[in-house]
Design an enzyme around this catalytic site. Structure first.
Site, PDB file in Angstrom:
ATOM      1  CG  ASP A  61      -0.248   0.281   2.470  1.00 40.60           C
ATOM      2  OD1 ASP A  61       0.982   0.359   2.452  1.00 40.60           O
ATOM      3  OD2 ASP A  61      -0.933   0.440   3.479  1.00 40.60           O
TER       4      ASP A  61
ATOM      5  CG  ASP B 288      -6.510  -5.142   2.303  1.00 38.84           C
ATOM      6  OD1 ASP B 288      -7.320  -4.476   1.645  1.00 38.84           O
ATOM      7  OD2 ASP B 288      -5.890  -4.677   3.262  1.00 38.84           O
TER       8      ASP B 288
ATOM      9  CB  CYS C  75     -11.883 -25.387   9.397  1.00 39.28           C
ATOM     10  SG  CYS C  75     -10.293 -24.636   8.957  1.00 39.28           S
TER      11      CYS C  75
ATOM     12  CB  CYS D 132      -6.701 -24.853   9.326  1.00 42.73           C
ATOM     13  SG  CYS D 132      -7.176 -24.640  11.053  1.00 42.73           S
TER      14      CYS D 132
ATOM     15  CB  CYS E  73      -9.897 -27.163  12.454  1.00 40.08           C
ATOM     16  SG  CYS E  73     -10.430 -25.467  12.760  1.00 40.08           S
TER      17      CYS E  73
ATOM     18  CG  HIS F 123      -9.574 -21.332  12.260  1.00 40.06           C
ATOM     19  ND1 HIS F 123     -10.193 -22.366  11.580  1.00 40.06           N
ATOM     20  CD2 HIS F 123     -10.532 -20.380  12.446  1.00 40.06           C
ATOM     21  CE1 HIS F 123     -11.462 -22.049  11.393  1.00 40.06           C
ATOM     22  NE2 HIS F 123     -11.698 -20.865  11.900  1.00 40.06           N
TER      23      HIS F 123
HETATM   24 ZN   LIG Z   1      -9.433 -24.257  11.077  1.00 39.29          ZN
END
Ligand SMILES: [Zn+2]
Length: 386
Positions: A90, A262, A300, A302, A305, A331
């Site tokens: 930016d 973003d 999820c 990830c 998780c 996560h």
């Molecule tokens: Zn997760």
């Protein structure tokens, strides 16, 4: 150089490919924020594994520390931070207005006092382009004037005029091959938004951002502004809504033809113990999770998780262990990448409207908790953008 193609549309939503010097980004995309050359708590390998294909870094912070020339000498920001995929930087304008002290703005540029050591600096349009080129950004942003919300019409008008003037100077200063995006301003005044968009489109830039929204205005106003602006932007250029981080806002703006997003929300909220899940927001410190053996989000995939219970994650936060903020950040970053994957798949299949209704039915909108300023880290609620 940048090469953008829209591969499929579903009403106004667009599925696209954005080819950049450091790689290809599938759009709509969400860019995690790596303010100071790091997405806080995550390694570049973890960011990539979460599915992110581009991140945002911050000109203001990297200019102050360690300095753009030092990063350039080290081989550019990608090499310096070990992230070999695209980076959008930016312009630093947003931090100058929100973080630095004693900012004085004139047509010449924005003069400010560093929040780190009080030293005085002047960001001109030419300098912010030079800094972003030294960093080796795949996408650089024009210096813009981003007034706070709410703002009076005269101030918004002056901001649009200056943003256009500065965009013209940024464009003239850039080296061939620099992918420079203009930033549409105009606060919540429809005619100013349209005027700003038209003036920037006349500069024929490789992409366009919409700044100065998601600052606390009602969401109907945000969507009205976004819809008016995207209608005026060229169809063959990427469109980036700065600072939109709530899933419902990302979905609504995608429907209006936005390609890039973003926000610091996933990383900041992760560090403070709030997770975004497919069933809404979870505050992990709440006592209700003390004996909960379920994962944070059973939908999820990830690492957090797959591996840990809510009870364990809560324990980490209650005793102040660093692993807690890291796992929730991991996560949350994955949650937003899965959200974008869901959006892209739905557009590709021509069912974005029904997919988004189903997503939002399950998801409890996360409104009511503003990202807010966080002075110890330098993140800013909007992207650090604009
Ligand atoms: Zn997760």
């Amino acid at each position: 150089m940048l090469n953008f193609s829209v591969e499929k549309t579903d009403s106004r939503a667009r599925l696209g490919r954005l080819e950049l010097p450091h790689g290809t980004v599938r759009t709509p995309c969400f860019m995690p924020v790596g303010t100071q050359g790091t997405v806080k708590t995550l390694t570049p390998a973890e960011i990539a594994e979460a599915g992110a294909e581009i991140i945002v870094c911050n000109t203001y912070h990297l200019y102050l520390r360690p300095g753009h020339k030092r990063i350039q000498a080290a081989g550019g920001l990608s090499k310096f931070m070990g992230w070999n995929q695209p980076i959008l930087t930016d312009s630093g304008g947003f931090q100058v207005y929100s973080l630095a002290a004693m900012t004085r703005v004139s047509d010449e540029g924005a003069e400010f006092q560093s929040h780190v050591d009080g030293s005085r600096h002047l960001f001109t349009p030419e300098l912010v382009v030079e800094i972003q080129e030294a960093l080796g950004a795949d996408i650089a942003m024009c210096l813009d004037e981003c007034p706070p919300y709410p703002v009076s019409r005269p101030v918004a008008e002056a901001g649009v005029a200056r943003t256009t003037l500065w965009a013209d100077r940024c464009s003239a200063a850039r080296q061939p091959g620099t992918n420079l995006f203009g930033i549409v301003q105009g606060a919540t005044f429809t005619d100013l938004r349209e005027q700003s968009a038209k003036s920037l489109v006349a500069l024929d830039l490789p992409g366009y951002a919409i700044g100065g929204l998601c600052l606390g205005e009602p969401s109907e106003v945000t969507y009205d502004m976004v819809g008016r602006v995207t209608a005026l932007l060229p169809a063959d250029r990427p469109r980036y809504l700065m600072g939109a981080g709530y899933p419902e806002d990302i979905i609504a703006a995608t429907k209006l033809g936005v390609d890039m997003f973003d926000c610091v929300l996933p990383t900041r909220n992760g560090r403070t113990g709030t997770a975004f899940t497919s069933r809404g927001r979870v505050v992990i410190r709440n006592a209700i999770h003390a004996d909960d053996s379920a994962p944070l989000d059973d939908a999820c995939d990830c690492y957090a998780c797959r591996t840990f219970s809510r009870a364990y994650l809560r324990h980490l936060f209650m005793v102040g262990e660093a692993l807690g903020p890291k796992l929730l950040t991991l996560h949350n970053v994955r949650f937003f990448q899965r959200l974008m994957l869901g959006i892209r798949t739905a557009i590709e299949q021509g069912g974005f409207e029904s997919w988004s209704s189903e997503f939002l039915r399950r998801y409890q909108p996360a409104r009511g908790q503003s990202p807010g300023p966080e002075s110890d880290t330098g993140d800013c609620p909007q992207t650090n953008g604009s």
